[in-house]
Write an enzyme that holds these catalytic residues in place. Structure first.
Site, short mmCIF file in Angstrom:
data_model
loop_
_atom_site.label_atom_id
_atom_site.label_comp_id
_atom_site.label_asym_id
_atom_site.label_seq_id
_atom_site.Cartn_x
_atom_site.Cartn_y
_atom_site.Cartn_z
N CYS A 208 -1.53 7.46 -7.95
CA CYS A 208 -0.51 6.39 -7.93
C CYS A 208 0.72 6.76 -7.13
CB CYS A 208 -0.11 6.01 -9.34
SG CYS A 208 -1.43 5.18 -10.18
N HIS B 113 0.29 -3.45 -10.38
CA HIS B 113 0.28 -2.06 -9.88
C HIS B 113 -1.00 -1.77 -9.10
CE1 HIS B 113 0.45 2.21 -9.68
NE2 HIS B 113 -0.22 2.47 -10.79
N CYS C 227 4.69 8.39 -11.80
CA CYS C 227 3.66 9.23 -12.43
C CYS C 227 2.32 8.91 -11.77
CB CYS C 227 3.61 8.98 -13.93
SG CYS C 227 3.27 7.26 -14.35
#
Ligand SMILES: CC(=O)CC(=O)SCCNC(=O)CCNC(=O)[C@H](O)C(C)(C)COP(=O)(O)OP(=O)(O)OC[C@H]1O[C@@H](n2cnc3c(N)ncnc32)[C@H](O)[C@@H]1OP(=O)(O)O
Length: 425
Positions: free
Chosen positions: A91, A382, A412
């Site tokens: 990510c 996301h 994160c």
């Protein structure tokens, strides 16, 4: 950072993020990243110009996307002689792309460059069964029709079972959500505070759209003009009605409303030296400061899969000589509301800060009026590798609107990783 020169963020462009299985279900990573890049090219008049390099990545990739960034350049309005390469840091991929371009500009190796990221949870690659793959490879390598047919006699009915990608950590078999639920339970994060954070994310993203904040950061794609997941009328009361989806029994507090949805989308950011921006008469939104990555031991240790930023941010603060409260904005990627709250709680906790960070004092409390002020991933969605670009462009524009200040970025990532950065003006 021992830079030789400052790295300017000129602007960003992304496509609205969609929910997986939604309007972009038939769009590939290449389609989406090309759309985001072409929007940037059009906005900043980059067609046919030398922009140095394009660096981008995706977390979920088909084998045909082995050279994704370069293929996107070739299909875009950028000069086809623009070099490109892929990066991957789960990510944090989008932010790592920004770091990669920024470091080259800082060192004088590039005058400008574009960073990007894309992901499609809708178009996730499905792998062939390993045994089937071996038979097919054997047949492919076999010489002559007879040998190929003999190799194919190894085919079995069970070989049709494919390898479906799971949103899970290979070393634990647990999903990101299950990991986050364990960390939330360890930190005693309540359901109500998660729902409050999620509702705020939606309300703030909605308000930012209403005031036109995204007008020069987003180009519509396939009929979508706003992030599809956005529910500006979200409230803690409405969110409180949803059933838990991660965690077990009484302690299960994480729902579809306070977790990010699986999403599709792409984002890009234009970076440059100040001289390049001046030469091309492009105003600078903000500048990139330092970056610090981090990783935790979530396999044999108890540090929590998504807690790497809790360790990386203090190191970043030391490097830039700041305390946690000395920022005007905080952009903490909301993988889950609980993960943001665990991170904030860790920085306030004297025991954590003493034992894990080796500090005499806690890092302190963040003013939530300065945290994710235009919403974040819970509301926007996301698409893994697109999140870094969304955050950097959003923060740079916020700082440009304010006229001066500093923002802290924290993302994160899977594998117990994280990447943190400072953006300033
Ligand atoms: C990868 C990295 O490197 C690091 C990271 O970022 S980790 C994070 C990675 N991301 C993830 O792990 C994604 C996690 N999310 C998921 O797996 C899935 O979205 C999920 C399991 C949480 C939910 O999936 P789902 O059940 O298909 O969700 P969905 O059907 O949209 O929503 C369920 C219900 O909640 C409702 N809902 C969702 N959000 C809502 C909101 N904000 N307000 C009100 N209702 C809401 C929906 O309307 C739906 O209601 P109905 O059942 O009545 O239709």
């Amino acid at each position: 950072m021992s830079t030789t020169r400052r790295v300017a963020i000129v602007g960003g462009n992304r496509i609205p993020f969609a929910r997986s299985g939604g309007p972009y279900a038939r769009a590939s990573n290449q389609d989406m990243l090309t759309a985001a890049l072409d929007g940037l090219v059009a906005r900043y008049g980059l067609a046919g110009r030398d922009v140095g390099e394009f660096v981008a990545g995706a977390v979920l990739k088909h084998s045909r996307d082995f050279n994704l960034a370069r293929e996107v350049v070739l299909g875009s309005g950028l000069d086809s002689r623009t070099p490109a390469h892929d990066v991957q840091m789960a990510c944090a991929t989008g932010l790592e792309s920004v770091v990669s371009v920024a470091n080259k500009i800082a060192l004088g190796q590039l005058e400008s460059g574009i960073a990007g990221g894309v992901d499609s949870a809708s178009d996730a690659p499905i792998e062939l069964n390993d045994d089937l793959r071996r038979v097919l490879l054997r047949a492919n390598h076999a010489k002559g029709v007879g040998a190929k047919l003999r190799a194919l006699t190894g085919l079995r009915p069970g070989h049709v079972v494919p390898g479906i990608p799971r949103n899970a950590e290979p070393r634990t078999g647990l999903s990101m959500g299950e990991h986050a639920a364990r960390t939330a339970a360890a930190w005693g994060i309540e359901r109500a505070e998660q729902d409050e954070l999620a509702a705020r994310s939606h309300q703030r993203l909605g308000a930012a759209y209403e005031r036109g904040f995204f007008d020069d950061l987003i180009t519509p794609f396939q009929g979508l003009t706003r992030d599809q997941n956005l529910r500006p009328d979200s409230s803690p009361d409405k969110l409180a009605k949803l059933k838990p989806v991660f965690g077990r029994g009484e302690g299960a507090t994480m729902t579809a409303g306070n977790s990010t949805p699986l999403s599709d989308g792409a984002a890009t950011v234009l970076l440059a030296s100040e001289e390049w921006a001046r030469r091309h008469r492009l105003p600078v939104l903000a500048y990139l400061g330092d970056f610090v990555p981090g990783a935790v031991d979530y396999v044999s240790g108890d540090e929590g899969l998504l807690m790497a930023p809790a360790y990386a941010v203090p190191r970043l603060l030391d490097r830039v000589g700041s305390s946690l409260d000395e920022f005007d904005f905080y952009e903490i990627h909301e993988a889950f509301a609980s993960q943001v709250l665990c991170t904030l709680k860790a920085w306030e906790d004297p025991e954590f800060c003493a034992e894990r960070l080796g500090r005499d004092e806690p890092l302190g409390r963040i003013d939530t009026d300065r945290l994710n002020v235009n919403g974040s991933s819970l509301a926007a969605g996301h698409p893994f590798a697109a999140t870094g670009g969304r955050i950097v462009a959003t923060l740079a524009k916020l700082l440009a609107e304010r006229g001066s200040g500093r923002g802290l970025v924290s993302i994160c990532a899977a594998g117990g990783q994280g990447l943190t950065a400072v953006v300033e003006r």
